[in-house]
Design a protein around this motif. Structure first.
Motif, PDB file in Angstrom:
ATOM      1  N   ILE A 172     -11.594  13.645  -8.671  1.00 41.67           N
ATOM      2  CA  ILE A 172     -11.500  12.300  -9.242  1.00 41.67           C
ATOM      3  C   ILE A 172     -11.558  11.227  -8.160  1.00 41.67           C
ATOM      4  O   ILE A 172     -11.256  11.473  -6.988  1.00 41.67           O
ATOM      5  N   TYR A 173     -11.955  10.029  -8.596  1.00 42.09           N
ATOM      6  CA  TYR A 173     -11.913   8.846  -7.747  1.00 42.09           C
ATOM      7  C   TYR A 173     -10.620   8.080  -8.050  1.00 42.09           C
ATOM      8  O   TYR A 173     -10.242   7.927  -9.219  1.00 42.09           O
ATOM      9  N   THR A 174      -9.954   7.599  -7.024  1.00 37.42           N
ATOM     10  CA  THR A 174      -8.751   6.791  -7.239  1.00 37.42           C
ATOM     11  C   THR A 174      -8.589   5.787  -6.114  1.00 37.42           C
ATOM     12  O   THR A 174      -8.959   6.049  -4.954  1.00 37.42           O
ATOM     13  N   HIS A 175      -8.056   4.624  -6.467  1.00 39.95           N
ATOM     14  CA  HIS A 175      -7.687   3.639  -5.441  1.00 39.95           C
ATOM     15  C   HIS A 175      -6.526   2.800  -5.948  1.00 39.95           C
ATOM     16  O   HIS A 175      -6.446   2.482  -7.139  1.00 39.95           O
ATOM     17  N   SER A 176      -5.641   2.470  -5.030  1.00 39.18           N
ATOM     18  CA  SER A 176      -4.493   1.631  -5.337  1.00 39.18           C
ATOM     19  C   SER A 176      -4.599   0.348  -4.522  1.00 39.18           C
ATOM     20  O   SER A 176      -4.783   0.383  -3.301  1.00 39.18           O
ATOM     21  N   PHE A 177      -4.500  -0.782  -5.207  1.00 35.99           N
ATOM     22  CA  PHE A 177      -4.545  -2.086  -4.538  1.00 35.99           C
ATOM     23  C   PHE A 177      -3.126  -2.609  -4.402  1.00 35.99           C
ATOM     24  O   PHE A 177      -2.548  -3.139  -5.357  1.00 35.99           O
ATOM     25  N   LEU A 178      -2.576  -2.453  -3.201  1.00 38.14           N
ATOM     26  CA  LEU A 178      -1.260  -3.019  -2.926  1.00 38.14           C
ATOM     27  C   LEU A 178      -1.388  -4.539  -2.897  1.00 38.14           C
ATOM     28  O   LEU A 178      -2.389  -5.086  -2.414  1.00 38.14           O
ATOM     29  N   CYS A 179      -0.411  -5.229  -3.425  1.00 34.15           N
ATOM     30  CA  CYS A 179      -0.362  -6.695  -3.522  1.00 34.15           C
ATOM     31  C   CYS A 179      -1.124  -7.236  -4.727  1.00 34.15           C
ATOM     32  O   CYS A 179      -1.191  -8.454  -4.923  1.00 34.15           O
ATOM     33  N   TYR A 180      -1.681  -6.357  -5.550  1.00 33.99           N
ATOM     34  CA  TYR A 180      -2.421  -6.827  -6.724  1.00 33.99           C
ATOM     35  C   TYR A 180      -1.766  -6.412  -8.039  1.00 33.99           C
ATOM     36  O   TYR A 180      -2.409  -6.396  -9.084  1.00 33.99           O
ATOM     37  N   GLY A 181      -0.464  -6.080  -7.988  1.00 34.58           N
ATOM     38  CA  GLY A 181       0.304  -6.009  -9.214  1.00 34.58           C
ATOM     39  C   GLY A 181       0.484  -7.426  -9.732  1.00 34.58           C
ATOM     40  O   GLY A 181       0.295  -8.400  -8.991  1.00 34.58           O
TER      41      GLY A 181
END
Length: 508
Positions: free
Chosen positions: A246-255
């Motif tokens: 799977i592809y995954t990415h987490s954008f910190l500061c974009y909650g």
């Protein structure tokens, strides 16, 4: 004179035989019934339990799960049986008072003791996963973050469970476990569970993508049909006997909470005499904000303006189009070193299949009544714009029970979600209806914790299920034996009382 004596002896012998056969018959019936009852009595449930604490940026939740000890294809069939929301803010808010972080968990952990049978508490694993709030605290002050985790660990160790650890999970893990949760709840791993039937008009593909939005970070995860050019965005799982890439990415500061801070920080340059007219709040709404507190977040610190006033008087104007412009300004789409990017130069393959959006996605869209039926993207935009244009006094009057902080931010949050999905990730009017906003499905929360438990059970050895005392062959053999024995006893007794005519031929 000997004939009566012989007859008497014969009668006595017959009586003894009848008594013996009667006793044998009763014993046979008792044995037959006893075997049937013991063999067919309900078997005890061989249930295991697990506890996962989701230590988010705004609050902590305790989830209790159960699954049968005999697993299916090496993965436990896990379901949520209880949830407890910890009072107060997330553990990252206790950086200056770390002892309170651990104490805040006691009430919910005591509730867990009441839910899980006492004899199984010692073998029940407990995990705490801290997400973006603690990631930010670690960036700001690593010592504080360690002290908070230490306080949490001490509290959890004091309970009679099998404490396995408290750690700050990565954004990629958070996204991946959320993906597992969504696909489990939709029945994509065990299709005969059919849980997806609880979602109207939702027909899942082989797997469904996951969109998670918290207070400090947001994650996108899906199974891509195209090559994943960035290896840091690629993960491999094996669940229910099948492998997934799977592809995954987490954008910190974009909650949504940190994104609001970014939007305000970008707008400070437009403030006049400490007054900031903000289009992302309803007209008539006002709040005071400390710029020192605003810039204290590592997400915002780089945007500090030396001439910024110490306090901001934020006044809402309720202008959706201007709010949309401000929100889009926090996304950087000017450079991409891959074939395709989302924003901030992060690789993202083209969107494939259906998506489940949960956490803050669901809470915001549910408030705006945008979760119950399929709506066009234009219709969704019209709904958000209409809410933003409402006066603050009118909004407060219609929703008196919602806390002011949350109620005041729905205009921004709705606008932000639309732009994150469309401008950030690339959803359009053509594939907007591939998204479903999910809260709970069959009493289980959509979130990363259930996926965490599902993945965790791969490491818990499967146990043999409880089985009846006798094998099927042994049980059948004994039942046949005692049945034949009873028939023989009945036949013998019948022959003793009623001799056939052929036995009377020799009598004169």
């Amino acid at each position: 004179m000997d004939e009566p004596k012989a007859a008497k002896q014969k009668k006595t012998w017959h009586k003894k035989v009848i008594i013996f056969l009667g006793a044998l018959f009763v014993l046979g019936v008792i044995s037959l019934v006893a075997i049937a009852v013991v063999q067919n009595k309900p078997l005890p449930k061989n249930i295991k339990y697990g506890i996962v604490l989701d230590a988010g940026s705004s609050h902590t939740s305790v989830y209790i799960y159960e699954w049968p000890a005999e697993k299916e294809n090496d993965t436990g069939v896990v379901q949520q049986i209880n949830e407890c929301k910890v009072e107060g803010n997330g553990i990252s808010s206790y950086g200056h008072e770390p002892l309170k972080a651990g104490l805040s968990l006691q009430k919910c952990m005591n509730k867990a003791r009441q839910v899980i049978p006492e004899k199984q508490q010692r073998e029940t694993p407990v995990y705490l996963g801290a997400t973006a709030g603690m990631r930010l605290l670690r960036l700001t002050n690593a010592t504080m973050a360690e002290e908070v985790l230490s306080s949490v660990e001490n509290t959890l160790r004091s309970f009679p469970f099998d404490f396995q650890g408290a750690r700050i999970i990565t954004g990629q893990e958070e996204g991946a476990y959320g993906w597992i949760t969504i696909n489990y709840l939709l029945g994509n791993f065990i299709q005969d569970s059919g849980w997806f039937k609880y979602i109207p008009n939702f027909k899942p593909t082989e797997t469904s993508g996951a969109l998670d939005l918290g207070g400090a970070s947001t994650q996108i995860t899906f199974e891509s049909k195209r090559e994943i050019e960035s290896q840091e965005n690629s993960l491999h799982f094996r669940l229910y006997g099948k492998s997934y890439d799977i592809y995954t990415h987490s954008f910190l500061c974009y909650g949504k909470d940190q994104a609001l801070r970014l939007q305000i920080a970008n707008s400070i340059k437009d403030a006049t005499d400490s007054i900031l007219l903000d289009p992302c709040f309803n007209s008539g709404y006002r709040r005071n904000a400390s710029t020192n507190d605003l810039y204290s977040s590592p997400c915002i610190s780089k945007l500090r303006i030396p001439t910024a006033p110490s306090t901001l008087d934020i006044r809402g104007t309720g202008n959706y189009q201007l709010c949309k412009r401000n929100v889009q300004a926090i996304f950087n789409r000017t450079h991409c070193t891959y074939s395709h990017c989302s924003f901030n130069g992060v690789f993202q393959p083209s969107l494939d299949g259906t998506f489940g959006a949960f956490s803050a996605y669901y809470f915001v869209m549910n408030f705006l009544n945008l979760t119950n039926e399929q709506m066009s993207l234009d219709k969704v935009k019209e709904t958000v714009e209409r809410h933003c244009s409402r006066p603050w006094d009118e909004v407060k009057k219609d929703f008196p029970k919602i806390k002011e902080k949350y109620l005041s931010e729905y205009c921004f949050s709705g606008t932000y979600i639309l732009n994150l999905l469309e401008y950030g990730y690339g959803f359009s009017s053509e594939n907007w209806n591939d998204i479903r906003f999910l809260g709970k499905i069959k009493d289980s929360d959509a979130g990363w914790t259930l996926g965490y438990m599902l993945n965790l059970t791969n490491m818990i050895p499967a146990e043999l299920p409880y089985s009846p005392p006798l094998s099927h062959a042994g049980y059948t053999g004994l039942m046949v034996f005692f049945s034949i024995l009873l028939v023989c006893i009945i036949l013998t007794c019948w022959l003793s009382f009623r001799k056939p005519k052929c036995l009377h031929k020799g009598i004169i």
